[in-house]
Design a protein around this motif. Structure first.
Motif, PDB file in Angstrom:
ATOM      1  N   HIS A  89       3.574  -0.139  -3.607  1.00  0.00           N
ATOM      2  CA  HIS A  89       2.138   0.633  -2.506  1.00  0.00           C
ATOM      3  C   HIS A  89       1.738  -0.850  -1.581  1.00  0.00           C
ATOM      4  O   HIS A  89       1.812  -1.535  -2.148  1.00  0.00           O
ATOM      5  CB  HIS A  89       1.032   0.972  -3.822  1.00  0.00           C
ATOM      6  N   ASN A 108       2.662   0.577 -12.270  1.00  0.00           N
ATOM      7  CA  ASN A 108       1.772   1.265 -10.862  1.00  0.00           C
ATOM      8  C   ASN A 108       0.770   1.431 -12.020  1.00  0.00           C
ATOM      9  O   ASN A 108       0.488   1.744 -12.625  1.00  0.00           O
ATOM     10  CB  ASN A 108       2.327   2.715 -11.240  1.00  0.00           C
ATOM     11  N   ASN A 111      -2.930   4.641  -7.471  1.00  0.00           N
ATOM     12  CA  ASN A 111      -2.338   4.793  -6.650  1.00  0.00           C
ATOM     13  C   ASN A 111      -1.672   3.210  -5.779  1.00  0.00           C
ATOM     14  O   ASN A 111      -2.175   2.971  -4.930  1.00  0.00           O
ATOM     15  CB  ASN A 111      -2.408   5.942  -5.673  1.00  0.00           C
ATOM     16  N   THR A 112      -1.755   2.149  -6.923  1.00  0.00           N
ATOM     17  CA  THR A 112      -2.083   1.080  -6.841  1.00  0.00           C
ATOM     18  C   THR A 112      -0.030   0.048  -7.150  1.00  0.00           C
ATOM     19  O   THR A 112      -0.206   1.112  -8.416  1.00  0.00           O
ATOM     20  CB  THR A 112      -3.128   0.066  -7.074  1.00  0.00           C
TER      21      THR A 112
END
Length: 243
Positions: A89, A108, A111-112
């Motif tokens: 990401h 993860n 969403n990073t």
């Protein structure tokens, strides 16, 4: 101030009008226009466009992963060097966890891409091996995991992370405040109250009764906006002076 001039630390928090941060306890939103949840916090987060989000381990256990790491042995780390795992990401989340206590399933987080910030003497080699197997990046914040300045320097020099968004827990926020490492504060005020003594607040430095974590710092108001549904967004710049 942050030791690397081109790196900035921005603190973003949402609280009730009495400074409490457990949103599950806030009173019901009043909105004359029936706007519902205004979601100003995440809107502000997107506007800041940080390279890395910084969280305390208690926040992570509460919202993301509560699984505890267990090992039959605890081998001392002999070579505490940063490790860069696979980064899938554009943004990263760095978690301050001096002992290495969370058993993440992968690298993860939301969403990073996850990173863990550890103590050189407080975490174990077994935990580092566990992180490496899962391609989870890590670095160190000194011997006990409390040298935040050292960790920030590593985020910049080893990982190229310039804009840091601090979104603690009050305890990690308080530690940043005590060490004079916050450049700006965005405070989103929800029009509700908690009211109970002892509930977590924006800054909670665990010190002696005569400690003053904000000593030598002052806040300049940059902007004040009533966004919607009675939610107010404040932006402050920190100034530092010698006491």
């Amino acid at each position: 101030m942050v030791t690397t001039p081109s790196q900035r630390v921005i603190c973003l928090m949402e609280s009730s009008v009495d400074g409490r941060i457990d949103e599950s306890r806030w009173s019901v939103l009043y909105s004359e226009k029936g706007e519902g949840d205004p979601d100003v916090y995440y809107e502000t987060q997107k506007k800041i466009r940080a390279d890395v989000f910084v969280l305390g381990v208690n926040t992570v256990k509460r919202h993301y992963c509560s699984d505890e790491f267990h090992s039959e042995s605890h081998t001392k780390v002999e070579n505490p060097e940063p490790f860069l795992g696979i980064r899938s990401h554009s943004k990263m989340t760095a978690v301050f966890d001096s002992k290495g206590s969370v058993a993440y399933k992968d690298n993860n987080l939301g969403n990073t891409t996850l990173m863990v910030i550890l103590g050189e003497d407080t975490c174990s080699q077994e935990y580092l091996d566990y992180l490496r197997e899962r391609e989870i990046s890590y670095t160190f914040a000194g011997k006990d995991g409390n040298d935040i300045r050292k960790a920030l320097n590593s985020l910049y020099s080893d990982f190229g992370l310039r804009k840091v968004l601090l979104s603690g827990g009050g305890k990690i926020n308080g530690s940043f405040l005590k060490q004079g490492l916050i450049d700006e504060l965005y405070l989103v005020i929800y029009p509700g109250v908690d009211g109970l003594t002892g509930v977590g607040s924006i800054f909670e430095y665990e010190g002696k009764p005569d400690d003053k974590p904000g000593k030598g710092q002052s806040l300049e108001l940059i902007s004040c906006e009533v966004v919607r549904a009675g939610v107010v967004r404040l932006r402050y710049k920190f100034h530092f002076y010698s006491c």
